[in-house]
Design a protein around this motif. Structure first.
Motif, PDB file in Angstrom:
ATOM      1  N   CYS A 305       4.891  -5.023   7.944  1.00  0.00           N
ATOM      2  CA  CYS A 305       4.750  -6.091   8.927  1.00  0.00           C
ATOM      3  C   CYS A 305       4.008  -7.258   8.270  1.00  0.00           C
ATOM      4  O   CYS A 305       3.027  -7.057   7.546  1.00  0.00           O
ATOM      5  CB  CYS A 305       3.978  -5.568  10.141  1.00  0.00           C
ATOM      6  SG  CYS A 305       3.775  -6.787  11.457  1.00  0.00           S
ATOM      7  N   ASP A 307       2.256  -9.534   9.705  1.00  0.00           N
ATOM      8  CA  ASP A 307       1.026  -9.936  10.390  1.00  0.00           C
ATOM      9  C   ASP A 307       0.457  -8.758  11.177  1.00  0.00           C
ATOM     10  O   ASP A 307       1.111  -8.230  12.068  1.00  0.00           O
ATOM     11  CB  ASP A 307       1.314 -11.111  11.327  1.00  0.00           C
ATOM     12  CG  ASP A 307       0.038 -11.754  11.848  1.00  0.00           C
ATOM     13  OD1 ASP A 307      -0.691 -11.083  12.597  1.00  0.00           O
ATOM     14  OD2 ASP A 307      -0.233 -12.920  11.501  1.00  0.00           O
ATOM     15  N   TRP A 308      -0.771  -8.385  10.806  1.00  0.00           N
ATOM     16  CA  TRP A 308      -1.406  -7.227  11.430  1.00  0.00           C
ATOM     17  C   TRP A 308      -2.610  -7.629  12.284  1.00  0.00           C
ATOM     18  O   TRP A 308      -3.508  -6.819  12.511  1.00  0.00           O
ATOM     19  CB  TRP A 308      -1.869  -6.240  10.358  1.00  0.00           C
ATOM     20  CG  TRP A 308      -0.760  -5.614   9.576  1.00  0.00           C
ATOM     21  CD1 TRP A 308      -0.049  -6.162   8.559  1.00  0.00           C
ATOM     22  CD2 TRP A 308      -0.239  -4.281   9.746  1.00  0.00           C
ATOM     23  NE1 TRP A 308       0.886  -5.288   8.078  1.00  0.00           N
ATOM     24  CE2 TRP A 308       0.792  -4.106   8.792  1.00  0.00           C
ATOM     25  CE3 TRP A 308      -0.531  -3.226  10.608  1.00  0.00           C
ATOM     26  CZ2 TRP A 308       1.522  -2.939   8.674  1.00  0.00           C
ATOM     27  CZ3 TRP A 308       0.195  -2.058  10.500  1.00  0.00           C
ATOM     28  CH2 TRP A 308       1.210  -1.915   9.537  1.00  0.00           C
ATOM     29  N   THR A 312      -2.422  -5.452  16.935  1.00  0.00           N
ATOM     30  CA  THR A 312      -1.573  -4.562  16.142  1.00  0.00           C
ATOM     31  C   THR A 312      -2.180  -3.172  16.032  1.00  0.00           C
ATOM     32  O   THR A 312      -1.510  -2.164  16.242  1.00  0.00           O
ATOM     33  CB  THR A 312      -1.367  -5.145  14.728  1.00  0.00           C
ATOM     34  OG1 THR A 312      -0.806  -6.452  14.850  1.00  0.00           O
ATOM     35  CG2 THR A 312      -0.429  -4.272  13.915  1.00  0.00           C
ATOM     36  N   ILE A 313      -3.449  -3.129  15.675  1.00  0.00           N
ATOM     37  CA  ILE A 313      -4.157  -1.843  15.560  1.00  0.00           C
ATOM     38  C   ILE A 313      -5.257  -1.830  16.617  1.00  0.00           C
ATOM     39  O   ILE A 313      -6.263  -2.529  16.475  1.00  0.00           O
ATOM     40  CB  ILE A 313      -4.761  -1.658  14.154  1.00  0.00           C
ATOM     41  CG1 ILE A 313      -3.633  -1.668  13.111  1.00  0.00           C
ATOM     42  CG2 ILE A 313      -5.577  -0.376  14.071  1.00  0.00           C
ATOM     43  CD1 ILE A 313      -4.112  -1.572  11.684  1.00  0.00           C
ATOM     44  N   GLU A 379      -0.791  -6.905   3.662  1.00  0.00           N
ATOM     45  CA  GLU A 379      -0.106  -6.143   2.602  1.00  0.00           C
ATOM     46  C   GLU A 379      -0.294  -6.775   1.226  1.00  0.00           C
ATOM     47  O   GLU A 379      -0.365  -6.074   0.221  1.00  0.00           O
ATOM     48  CB  GLU A 379       1.380  -6.042   2.951  1.00  0.00           C
ATOM     49  CG  GLU A 379       1.633  -5.167   4.173  1.00  0.00           C
ATOM     50  CD  GLU A 379       3.021  -5.353   4.766  1.00  0.00           C
ATOM     51  OE1 GLU A 379       3.879  -5.958   4.094  1.00  0.00           O
ATOM     52  OE2 GLU A 379       3.244  -4.906   5.899  1.00  0.00           O
ATOM     53  N   ASN A 446       5.901  -3.705  15.391  1.00  0.00           N
ATOM     54  CA  ASN A 446       4.732  -3.834  16.249  1.00  0.00           C
ATOM     55  C   ASN A 446       4.989  -4.835  17.363  1.00  0.00           C
ATOM     56  O   ASN A 446       5.231  -6.015  17.106  1.00  0.00           O
ATOM     57  CB  ASN A 446       3.542  -4.287  15.388  1.00  0.00           C
ATOM     58  CG  ASN A 446       2.377  -4.709  16.243  1.00  0.00           C
ATOM     59  OD1 ASN A 446       2.126  -4.121  17.279  1.00  0.00           O
ATOM     60  ND2 ASN A 446       1.679  -5.744  15.815  1.00  0.00           N
ATOM     61  N   ASN A 449       1.379  -7.367  19.149  1.00  0.00           N
ATOM     62  CA  ASN A 449       0.734  -8.503  18.502  1.00  0.00           C
ATOM     63  C   ASN A 449       1.293  -9.792  19.101  1.00  0.00           C
ATOM     64  O   ASN A 449       2.427 -10.176  18.838  1.00  0.00           O
ATOM     65  CB  ASN A 449       1.002  -8.454  16.987  1.00  0.00           C
ATOM     66  CG  ASN A 449       0.251  -9.538  16.231  1.00  0.00           C
ATOM     67  OD1 ASN A 449      -0.201 -10.528  16.800  1.00  0.00           O
ATOM     68  ND2 ASN A 449       0.119  -9.349  14.926  1.00  0.00           N
TER      69      ASN A 449
END
Length: 921
Positions: A305, A307-308, A312-313, A379, A446, A449
Motif C-alpha cells: 500500500c 499510504d499507511w 490503516t493500522i 515501504e 486498506n 484510510n
C-alpha cells in the motif's frame, strides 16, 4: 567505487542488470504520482531559473526550511539529480524513471560486493538477486521520490566498503579510508537523512568483525580492568581511537543537521501518525507493534500500500490486544538472533550480526522510537533494512542447501521465491502508472484510510469527473468523520458542481471541527496550516453573494486572528476589499502579506492592481516590474504592465510594451488578447501591415473576438480598404448584431463606397431600434432620407435629431439647408435634386466624421480572473480591466493630439461638402 567492486565480475553485473531490467522495464511507462507531484511538478527548485543555492536552503519539496510548513527533509543532492533530469528532459517522466532504474542497478551491484564480505560467492549472488527483485522496493524505485533512498544507499554502502579498508597490517590504522568514509557519510546524509546510520554499522563492524571481539570477551576485559588486574590492550586503544573519530564526525553532522532545520521538528497532525499523539500505553504498544508489521512486509510482500497513515493500522490500546502476541514473538526472535551473533565467535554469527545491523540501525530514524515521523509505515524506508533481510535469507538458504537431504527443495524454494517476487514487482509497477491506479490499488488493501479515499477523489477531480470524485470524498468523511480536509474536499466538489448550498454546509462542518483557540497556546502547533484554508474557501464561496461581503471579510479576519502570519488570508482579503471598493484597505492587506513574504511575485502583482484602482499608474508599473523581477515569466504581470505602458501615451515605453507582449504570447500562444494588443500597438505606431497581421492572428484563435474584428475593419477603413472591411464587419455583426459602431461603420461604407442606400438605411434603422436616442445613427438616417429625395421626412428627422442634441450646431445648419431647399422647390416647383457626389454625415459627433472613430480603438474585452481554492490552496490573480469600448484614453500624447486635429479638419471639409449637397450647389 569501481576499485572496490573489482571482484564483482562482469558476468555477475550483467546478470543483475538483466534481472533488474526484467522486473522494472514497465516502470518507464509510469507518470508522476503521489509525492512526485510535490517534489517534481510543483518544485521550482528544479527550474534552471532558480538559483542553485536555493537547493541548500529549501527542503526536499522546495519549501524554505525556515517555514513552519516545511517537512524538514533536507536532501539537496537528490533534488540536484531531479534538476539535472529537468535540464535534459524537463517534465518527461521517462527520464526520471530510467535514472531511478540505473541507480537501483548500481545499488544491487555495490550490495553484491558488500555481501561477499560475509557470504560465499553463490550466497552473495542469491542475496543480491533477492534484493533486486523484492516487491517492497517498488515504492523506492518506481516512485520517483524514492530516488532519495537509492542515492543514499549507494553512498551508504560505499562508505561502509571504504571503512573496511581502514585496518592495515598488524592492526594499524589507515586514515585515508576513514576520511573517505566520513565524506561519503556526509554525502549519503545529504541524499537522505538515514545515511548517517552507516556510522553505527561501521562501529559494529570494527569491534565485532575487524577486531573479532565477542560480547563475553568485552565483558571479561572490562571486569579485569575494573578490578585492576589488567590494562587496556593496545589493539583495543586503537579501536577506541577509530570509534572516537567516527563518533565525533557523526556528532558534527548531527549538529549541522539540527542547525539546518533550525532546531525545529516538523509539525505533523494526528491524521499523519495517530499513535504519535496517543496517550500511554497506546503510543508505546502501537509503535512496538509496527516493528513486526514492517518485518512481515519484508517476509510476505503480498499486500502493498502506498499510504499507511490515518486509520490503516488501528491503535493497540490495551495489553490484552491479540496483536501484542506478534510484537512479543518478534522481539523474542530478534533477541535470539542478537544473542547468537554477539555471544558466539565464528563466521555464521558475524554474518547474522551484520545482517541485523543493516536491518535495525537504518530503520531507527523511521521507527518513531526517538522522535515522531509523518507516517505510520512507509515501504520505501525498508529499502536499506531489506539488505540485511536478504543477507539473512541467503545465509539461511546456504545452511539448508549444504544439507544433502534439503538441497533440492532449497533450490526449488529459492527459485519459487525469486520468480514470485519478480512477478509481483512487475505487476506492482503498473499500480504506479497514474494516481488513480495507485490509490485504487491501495484501497484494495486498506479501506480504513480516509486519505486514500481523498486521493482517489483528487485523481478523479483532476480529470474533471466531479460526480465520481464526490462519492470518494463523501466516503472519506464516513471513514474518518473528524477529517477536516475531507469535508473541505466535499465542499470544493459541490462548488465545482454549482451546488453552493451543499458546499457551504460542508465547509461549515469542516469549520466546526477546527480546534478552539486556547489562550496562551500557539494555535499553529495544534492544527495543520492548510486546514485554516477552510476559512478562505468558505469566504470565497459566500462572497459571490454581494449581500454577504462583510460576512466573508469576517471569515478572513478570523483566519488572520488565528494565524497573524497566515499570508493567504491577507491575499484573499485584499481581493475582497478591492471588490468592496476599499482599495486603501486592500493595499494595507497586501503590504502586510509582503512583510511575510517579499519574494512572492503574485503579491507584487496584486499590489499593482490596487494602485491601478487608486489611479496611480506609476506605482502600479513599479510593482508590476517588481513581480517580473521575481518571476520573469509572470504572465499576468507581463500582459497588464504592457497595457499600462501602452495606455500611458509615453512613446518611450512603447517598445518595452511590445517586448512584454511578445514574451506573453510566447508563454500563452493560444491567448488571442496578446496578439490583439500587439495589433493595437502597431496601429498606434502606424504600422498598418503589422497591425493587420496581429489582428488576423487574434481572430484565427478566437473567431468571435469582438474588439479584434471591429478594429481590423476600422484599420481597413482608415487605409482606403473599405471594401475589405465589409466582410469583417459582416462577421462582427453576425456574432454581435447590436454592435452600434460596427453598424455605423458598415452603413458609412455602404453609402459612400457601394452606393447601397438601402443597405445603409437598414444599418441606421437597426441602430435606432437598439438606441432611439443615438444622435449619430439618427442624423445619418436623415441624410439617407435626403438621398432618397424625401425632403419632408428628412426635415422631420432632423428636427427630432436636433431635439436630442440641441447644442449641435451642424444639425441646426443642416435643418436650415433642408428647409431652404423645401422652400426653394415650392417656389420654383422643382422636382429633382442632384444626387451625384452625395456623402453621409455618418458619424459626426461634435463635428467628427465617420473617420473620427479613433476612440473605439480602446475597445477591449474586459477580463477578470479569480482563482478558486483548489484543494485548500488559493492564489489571487485579478486581471486588470481594460478600457471599455466607448471610453477614450484619458491621457493623449502630442502625436495623438495632432492626429485628432487633422481628423477634425478633415471632418470640417466633409461637413462643407455635405452642406453644398444640401444647398443644391
Amino acid at each position: 567505487l569501481f576499485e572496490k567492486m573489482a571482484d564483482v565480475n562482469l558476468k555477475e553485473a550483467a546478470l543483475i542488470v538483466g534481472v533488474v531490467a526484467a522486473c522494472y522495464w514497465n516502470s518507464l511507462f509510469c507518470g508522476f504520482v503521489f509525492d512526485d507531484v510535490s517534489a517534481i511538478l510543483d518544485n521550482k527548485d528544479l527550474h534552471p531559473s532558480t538559483p542553485l543555492k536555493n537547493l541548500f536552503q529549501n527542503d526536499f519539496w522546495g519549501t524554505p526550511m525556515s517555514e513552519e510548513r516545511s517537512h524538514k527533509s533536507y536532501r539537496p543532492l537528490t533534488v540536484l539529480t531531479f534538476r539535472l533530469n529537468y535540464l535534459f528532459s524537463e517534465l518527461n517522466a521517462v527520464s526520471y524513471h530510467f535514472l531511478n532504474l540505473i541507480f537501483h542497478v548500481v545499488v544491487c551491484v555495490v550490495f553484491l560486493k558488500v555481501c561477499k564480505l560475509f557470504l560465499d560467492n553463490r550466497s552473495s549472488v542469491v542475496a543480491s538477486f533477492l534484493f533486486a527483485v523484492h516487491p517492497i522496493h517498488t515504492e523506492a524505485v518506481t516512485g520517483v521520490v524514492g530516488r532519495a533512498e537509492l542515492l543514499s544507499s549507494i553512498f551508504f554502502l560505499a562508505a561502509f566498503l571504504s571503512y573496511t579498508k581502514s585496518k592495515g597490517p598488524d592492526n594499524t590504522i589507515v586514515w585515508t579510508p576513514i576520511a573517505v568514509t566520513v565524506f561519503l557519510v556526509a554525502v549519503a546524509t545529504l541524499c537522505k537523512e538515514q545515511g548517517i546510520t552507516v556510522v553505527g554499522i561501521c562501529c559494529v563492524y570494527e569491534v565485532f568483525i575487524a577486531q573479532g571481539y565477542t560480547l563475553p570477551m568485552l565483558l571479561d576485559t572490562a571486569v579485569q580492568i575494573l578490578r585492576g588486574k589488567g590494562s587496556i590492550p593496545f589493539s583495543m586503544l586503537q579501536t577506541l581511537l577509530k570509534l572516537i573519530v567516527l563518533m565525533f564526525s557523526t556528532l558534527l553532522l548531527v549538529v549541522v543537521r539540527v542547525q539546518v532545520i533550525q532546531s525545529q521538528l516538523p509539525v505533523f497532525t494526528r491524521f499523519d501518525n495517530p499513535a504519535a499523539v496517543s496517550p500511554s500505553p497506546a503510543r508505546q504498544l502501537t509503535f512496538n507493534y509496527l516493528l513486526p508489521v514492517n518485518a512481515w512486509l519484508l517476509l510476505n510482500p503480498s499486500e502493498l500500500c502506498c499510504d499507511w497513515t490515518m486509520g490503516t493500522i488501528p491503535l493497540v490500546e490495551s495489553l490484552l490486544d491479540v496483536r501484542n502476541v506478534a510484537t512479543l514473538t518478534f522481539f523474542c526472535f530478534l533477541g535470539t538472533l542478537i544473542v547468537f551473533s554477539l555471544r558466539y565467535p565464528g563466521d555464521s554469527s558475524k554474518t547474522v550480526l551484520m545482517a541485523l545491523c543493516l536491518i535495525v540501525l537504518p530503520f531507527i530514524p523511521a521507527s518513531n522510537l526517538f522522535f515522531p515521523v509523518g507516517f505510520v509505515v512507509a515501504e520505501r524506508v525498508l529499502y536499506v533494512p531489506s539488505m540485511g533481510f536478504c543477507i539473512l535469507v541467503a545465509h539461511g538458504w546456504k545452511k539448508l542447501s549444504n544439507k544433502s537431504a534439503l538441497r533440492k527443495i532449497s533450490w526449488v524454494c529459492l527459485a519459487a521465491v525469486l520468480f514470485t517476487h519478480a512477478l509481483k514487482t512487475l505487476h506492482r509497477n503498473w499500480d504506479w502508472e497514474s494516481e488513480y491506479t495507485l490509490f485504487m490499488s491501495a484501497l484494495k488493501v486498506n479501506k480504513n484510510n480516509a486519505k486514500l479515499w481523498n486521493n482517489v477523489g483528487h485523481a478523479l477531480e483532476n480529470e474533471k469527473n466531479f460526480e465520481r470524485a464526490l462519492q470518494f470524498f463523501i466516503q472519506a468523511t464516513q471513514v474518518q468523520p473528524d477529517d477536516i480536509g475531507a469535508h473541505m474536499n466535499v465542499g470544493r466538489t459541490y462548488k465545482n458542481l454549482n451546488k453552493t448550498k451543499e458546499a457551504e454546509e460542508s465547509y461549515m462542518i469542516a469549520k466546526s471541527l477546527m480546534p478552539q483557540i486556547i489562550p496562551g497556546k500557539k494555535y499553529a502547533a495544534r492544527v495543520a496550516p492548510n486546514h485554516l484554508n477552510v476559512y478562505i474557501n468558505l469566504a470565497n464561496l459566500i462572497r459571490a453573494n454581494e449581500s454577504r461581503l462583510e460576512e466573508a471579510d469576517q471569515l478572513y479576519r478570523q483566519a488572520i486572528s488565528m494565524r497573524p502570519d497566515f499570508k493567504q488570508a491577507y491575499i484573499s482579503r485584499g481581493e475582497l476589499l478591492l471588490k468592496m471598493n476599499k482599495p486603501l484597505k486592500a493595499k494595507e492587506a497586501y503590504l502586510r502579506a509582503l512583510e511575510l513574504d517579499r519574494t512572492n511575485a503574485d503579491l507584487w502583482y496584486n499590489l499593482a492592481i490596487v494602485y491601478i484602482e487608486l489611479k496611480d499608474p506609476t506605482e502600479a508599473l513599479k510593482n508590476f516590474n517588481q513581480a517580473l523581477e521575481l518571476n520573469p515569466t509572470h504572465k499576468l504581470a507581463l500582459f497588464n504592465s504592457a497595457l499600462l505602458m501602452q495606455e500611458s501615451g509615453d512613446a518611450r515605453l512603447r517598445l518595452e510594451a511590445k517586448q512584454r507582449l511578445l514574451h506573453y504570447v510566447k508563454e500563452e500562444p493560444q491567448d488571442a488578447n496578446g496578439y490583439f494588443n500587439l495589433g493595437m500597438l502597431a496601429m498606434d505606431d502606424k504600422k498598418d501591415t503589422e497591425a493587420e497581421a496581429w489582428m488576423k492572428k487574434a481572430i484565427r484563435l478566437q473567431p468571435n473576438f469582438r474588439s479584434a474584428l471591429f478594429n481590423l475593419a476600422l484599420l481597413y477603413s482608415q487605409t482606403a480598404k473599405e471594401l475589405m472591411a465589409l466582410p469583417v464587419l459582416e462577421d462582427l455583426l453576425r456574432y454581435y448584431p447590436d454592435h452600434t459602431k460596427g453598424l455605423i461603420l458598415k452603413g458609412d461604407i455602404l453609402m459612400n463606397q457601394k452606393k447601397d442606400i438601402v443597405g445603409a438605411k437598414m444599418c441606421f434603422e437597426k441602430i435606432l431600434e437598439l438606441d432611439p436616442n443615438n444622435v449619430q445613427g439618427k442624423h445619418n438616417l436623415c441624410v439617407v432620407y435626403f438621398e432618397e429625395r424625401d425632403l419632408i421626412k428628412a426635415e422631420k428627422c432632423l428636427v427630432e435629431t436636433l431635439a436630442l442634441a440641441p447644442h449641435e450646431e451642424y444639425i441646426q445648419r443642416h435643418l436650415n439647408i433642408v428647409r431652404s431647399k423645401i422652400a426653394s422647390l415650392s417656389a420654383t416647383e422643382q422636382s429633382s435634386l442632384p444626387a451625384d457626389g452625395t456623402a453621409t454625415a455618418a458619424v459626426e459627433e461634435k463635428k467628427n466624421s465617420f473617420q473620427n472613430m479613433n476612440e473605439v480603438k480602446n475597445e477591449q474585452k474586459t477580463t477578470q480572473t479569480t482563482v478558486d481554492n483548489n484543494k485548500g490552496h488559493s492564489k489571487n490573480k485579478k486581471q486588470t480591466e481594460k478600457n471599455n469600448m466607448d471610453k477614450e484614453t484619458p491621457k493623449k500624447s502630442a502625436k495623438e493630439i495632432r492626429d485628432i486635429e487633422k481628423k477634425r479638419v478633415a471632418a470640417l471639409k466633409r461637413l462643407e461638402e455635405i452642406e453644398r449637397i444640401l444647398s443644391g450647389e
